[in-house]
Scaffold this active site. Sequence first.
Site, PDB file in Angstrom:
ATOM      1  N   ASP A   1       0.061 -14.703   3.801  1.00 21.05           N
ATOM      2  CA  ASP A   1       0.859 -14.196   2.691  1.00 21.05           C
ATOM      3  C   ASP A   1       2.335 -14.481   2.921  1.00 21.05           C
ATOM      4  O   ASP A   1       3.188 -13.598   2.812  1.00 21.05           O
ATOM      5  CB  ASP A   1       0.604 -12.698   2.501  1.00 21.05           C
ATOM      6  CG  ASP A   1       1.023 -12.227   1.112  1.00 21.05           C
ATOM      7  OD1 ASP A   1       1.159 -13.086   0.204  1.00 21.05           O
ATOM      8  OD2 ASP A   1       1.233 -11.014   0.930  1.00 21.05           O
TER       9      ASP A   1
ATOM     10  N   LYS B   1       5.145   3.209  -0.205  1.00 20.18           N
ATOM     11  CA  LYS B   1       6.595   3.079  -0.268  1.00 20.18           C
ATOM     12  C   LYS B   1       7.198   2.745   1.101  1.00 20.18           C
ATOM     13  O   LYS B   1       6.625   3.059   2.124  1.00 20.18           O
ATOM     14  CB  LYS B   1       7.201   4.384  -0.777  1.00 20.18           C
ATOM     15  CG  LYS B   1       6.864   4.627  -2.233  1.00 20.18           C
ATOM     16  CD  LYS B   1       7.349   5.985  -2.699  1.00 20.18           C
ATOM     17  CE  LYS B   1       7.054   6.123  -4.199  1.00 20.18           C
ATOM     18  NZ  LYS B   1       7.097   7.526  -4.634  1.00 20.18           N
TER      19      LYS B   1
ATOM     20  N   TYR C   1       0.801  -1.213   0.000  1.00 19.99           N
ATOM     21  CA  TYR C   1       0.000   0.000   0.000  1.00 19.99           C
ATOM     22  C   TYR C   1       0.835   1.264   0.000  1.00 19.99           C
ATOM     23  O   TYR C   1       0.327   2.332   0.282  1.00 19.99           O
ATOM     24  CB  TYR C   1      -0.985  -0.007   1.175  1.00 19.99           C
ATOM     25  CG  TYR C   1      -0.331   0.011   2.527  1.00 19.99           C
ATOM     26  CD1 TYR C   1      -0.015  -1.176   3.168  1.00 19.99           C
ATOM     27  CD2 TYR C   1      -0.031   1.213   3.149  1.00 19.99           C
ATOM     28  CE1 TYR C   1       0.590  -1.161   4.390  1.00 19.99           C
ATOM     29  CE2 TYR C   1       0.566   1.235   4.383  1.00 19.99           C
ATOM     30  CZ  TYR C   1       0.875   0.047   5.003  1.00 19.99           C
ATOM     31  OH  TYR C   1       1.476   0.072   6.225  1.00 19.99           O
TER      32      TYR C   1
END
Length: 943
Positions: A739, A627, A625
Amino acid sequence: MSGVQFILCGAILGILFPYFLHVAVAKSTDPSEVHALSAIKNSLTDPLNNLADWSNGDPCTSNWTGLVCVSMPNDGYLHVQELQLLKLNLSGTLAPELGLLSHLTILGFMWNKISGSIPREIGNITSLKLLLLNGNQLSGSLPEEIGYLSNLDRLQIDENQISGPIPKSFGNLSRVKHLHMNNNSLSGQIPHELSQLPILFHLLVDNNNLSGYLPSEFAELPSLKILQLDHNNFSGSSIPASYGNISTLLKLSLRNCGLQGSIPDLSKIPHLAYLDLSSNQLNGPLPSYKLSIDMTTINLSHNSLSGSIPTNFSGFPKLQRLSLQNNLLNGSVPSSIWQDITFGGNNTLFLDFENNSLTSIPDAFDPPANVTVLLYGNPVCANTKQPDMVRYCQPQGDKQTSGSSTNSNKNCSPCPTDKTYEYNPLSPIPCLCAVPLGVGYRLKSPGISDFRPYIADFETDLTFLLHLFLYQLHIDRYIWEAGPRLNMYLKFYPDNSSLFNISEILRIRSMLAGWEITLSDTFGPYELLNFTLGSYEIPNTSKSGLSKGAVVGILLGAIAGAGTLSTLVTFLIMRRHSRNQVASKRRSLSKFSVKVDGVKYFTFEEMALATNNFSDSTQVGQGGYGKVYKGILEDGTLVAIKRAEEGSLQGSKEFSTEIELLSRLHHRNLVSLAGYCDEQDEQMLVYEFMPNGTLRDHLSATKSKEPLSFAMRLRIALGSARGILYLHSEADPPIYHRDIKASNILLDAKFNAKVADFGLSRLAPVPDVEGTVPGHVSTVVKGTPGYLDPEYFLTHKLTDKSDVYSLGVVFLELSTGMRPILHGKNIVREVSMICQSGMMFSIIDNRMGSYPSECIEKFVSLALRCCQDETDARPSMLEVVRELECIWRMTPEADATPSESMATDSGKIFTPSSSSVSRNQYVSSNASGSDLVSSGFPLITPR
Ligand SMILES: *[C@@H]1O[C@H](CO)[C@@H](O)[C@H](O)[C@H]1NC(C)=O
Ligand SMILES: *[C@@H]1O[C@H](CO)[C@@H](O)[C@H](O)[C@H]1NC(C)=O
Ligand SMILES: *[C@@H]1O[C@H](CO)[C@@H](O)[C@H](O)[C@H]1NC(C)=O
Ligand SMILES: *[C@@H]1O[C@H](CO)[C@@H](O)[C@H](O)[C@H]1NC(C)=O
Ligand SMILES: *[C@@H]1O[C@H](CO)[C@@H](O)[C@H](O)[C@H]1NC(C)=O
């Protein structure tokens, strides 16, 4: 950290607004808790005045001994979260006002002389996780109310004089893993309701006056590892046949219980290691079926067992003790029992056949030197003409081993103050004088009967778990005690320096005393007997040239041992809280949305300063979402800062999830959250900085990174698996990561693996009111292609095995260096095809240099088992960890180096060039679904 408060505002901001206005600056302890503490003190007797500071000022802000406090945002008070008074010579009684400490998670009075009964009001502390009252003189019966502690993880009331029955209400302790109630005077029938406990691991109720029968329902306990009921009186009843179905069982100890009948079939218990059914009235033959190959100890002595010793009493490579003495056994002495044992190193086998009716020995009877055979009291001793039989026929007592090691070093000059300093016998720096931490430590129910062959494993395990080097631990002495229990005195030395710093002492202490570590099952549960720093002498500052802080550390640590250290914990926590108070005020100004207790809050200005105003040169990656920047905080700490892209609701959800999860997860293989920032429409997460970047970067051949050796890869695999195991089994409630992939496994300066990125994590199902646990969570499929569990993909049912699958893919990457999906080929299919054709070694990543082929074979085979299509065919995460530990022990590095030191300490920097990989990965992960919002992450409301 319980009581994490987390509110996702958005729509409900309006409702909660008044709540924010009440966020007062937390200043003092909740008045009802102050009242409770004073009542608690008044009913205790404190001859050594260890609680002297319990009369000064406010409990939490004046650092009272043994307290750890937290602030709750919703009432402006400080609350006592831990009360631990270990071995302080306290007597007197426990005040009912303990029940008013309603935010407690740990209540400990171990090893004092407290009498009276356990107040039923403790049942009111629903947040309680550890109730530690062992080693006192408590009497009376167990209050039924203890059974209502729905968050209780561990109950230790052993070694008291508690009487009466075990309340049926204990069957409601749905989170309890450890019930330690041994060495009391409990009586009556064991309630079969205990068989409802879904995650009970250890049931220790030995040395009581329990009677009645053994509940056959215990076979329904899904997680039971140790059942120890020795020295009770179930006379006339037999061992339920159903116990042969407790497939998780590792130890069954029913010594001296008055049991009759025959030994049930235990052959279906795959990892049973310790069986003690001695001193009962069991009859019939010895088991003719095969027991588990993990057996270390079989004690069937002092029964009425008859027949001969079956030839299949063999094939136990780990066997240490077979005790069959004082039975009615006849026939020949077996000679095959030791054939599968490799007597390297310190293995010994003790075979006690005394006082039976054995009549003959085989012609070739020649046990190796390390096998002791006792045949005294058998007809064979009189019959035989063999002269060397004499040595087997001497009467001999049961010898228990003990050990101690001297800590002398003749070539070194004496240490500064001989009582405080000692040589670290193992330090790589010769003649290094240091002040060790002494820890009285006891294995309560070990799965072995000879410690010697396991000492090295124990040391590796404990230092690994405590994140220490192997040379920092020294087993000063150990001795077997009744139980059998293994009492040890451990010394921990600072790493290559003379003194521990305070935070390191606190870290070790809180991990041990909060039961944050779990040793290998072989060793069973441990308990802490005492905790002392050096002797009680303070070195002279001017002479020794020690820094002032270090001296203060010794001083504080030494004066009152346990108590004073807890004071320091309070102090440290207080410091954190004072920062939070500022945070609370600021946050109430911020537009929305997250409020988390105990996590540091940063302002936008601080973040901008740390990253040179978010300059491109500090960017080190790109996350799902936004940097990722490398930042330097004002105090010089390096951090990684994840900055959410503006206005993404998905981001906000993951943001909250990640803060909420990370703030209560603490494990050395999980990346830790340093804090967060939430203002001016900005959301940022601040993490510890991982100098060695992601695992993916190190596996990519195109990167100019130093290739990882096989040992490093295996260690990374083990670290990652331990981190995820913690999420699955220690986090409360359990968490599925969802994940796991090579780019979410980060490496610190020493190449320790840390699992990161919890944005997609889901809390695992928890038992509903009836206590049944749904096996899965139904969700919208999320994750990264190539790592996705096919069954989850098809059924949308997320289970712990989905993480096992993804981790298996990471293991395949570690072995082959391949990517999960390359040119449309899937790594799982590729590798399993190649392995089936017998060409496994052709795909092993040759960048890892030489490797032990046996280990890599086992590693690849484990990886492929993790990646089975069928959920049930995959091992559990615990099995994965255990297997990796086994493989690790087979590597040369396991012997040659301490578990931590194979990592180089090059401190490489996570360079901007490494970001392209992560970027691609994330792009694909994003493309796979933007529906996280609708997947409905459970909202946690403040308690
Ligand atoms: C609590 O301990 C800290 C650190 O030792 C100290 O600064 C503070 O003054 C103490 N508070 C009181 C009231 O003693
Ligand atoms: C414990 O809780 C019960 C109700 O759940 C209450 O009646 C009782 O007063 C409480 N006791 C204490 C000491 O707080
Ligand atoms: C037997 O054990 C001793 C230690 O108890 C050990 O030194 C020796 O090497 C062992 N012998 C064999 C043959 O394994
Ligand atoms: C055997 O025990 C000794 C002393 O406890 C120890 O130094 C040695 O490393 C052990 N050997 C093995 C192979 O574990
Ligand atoms: C701590 O425990 C160990 C192990 O039982 C014991 O030997 C030692 O004497 C104890 N030390 C203190 C200070 O109680």
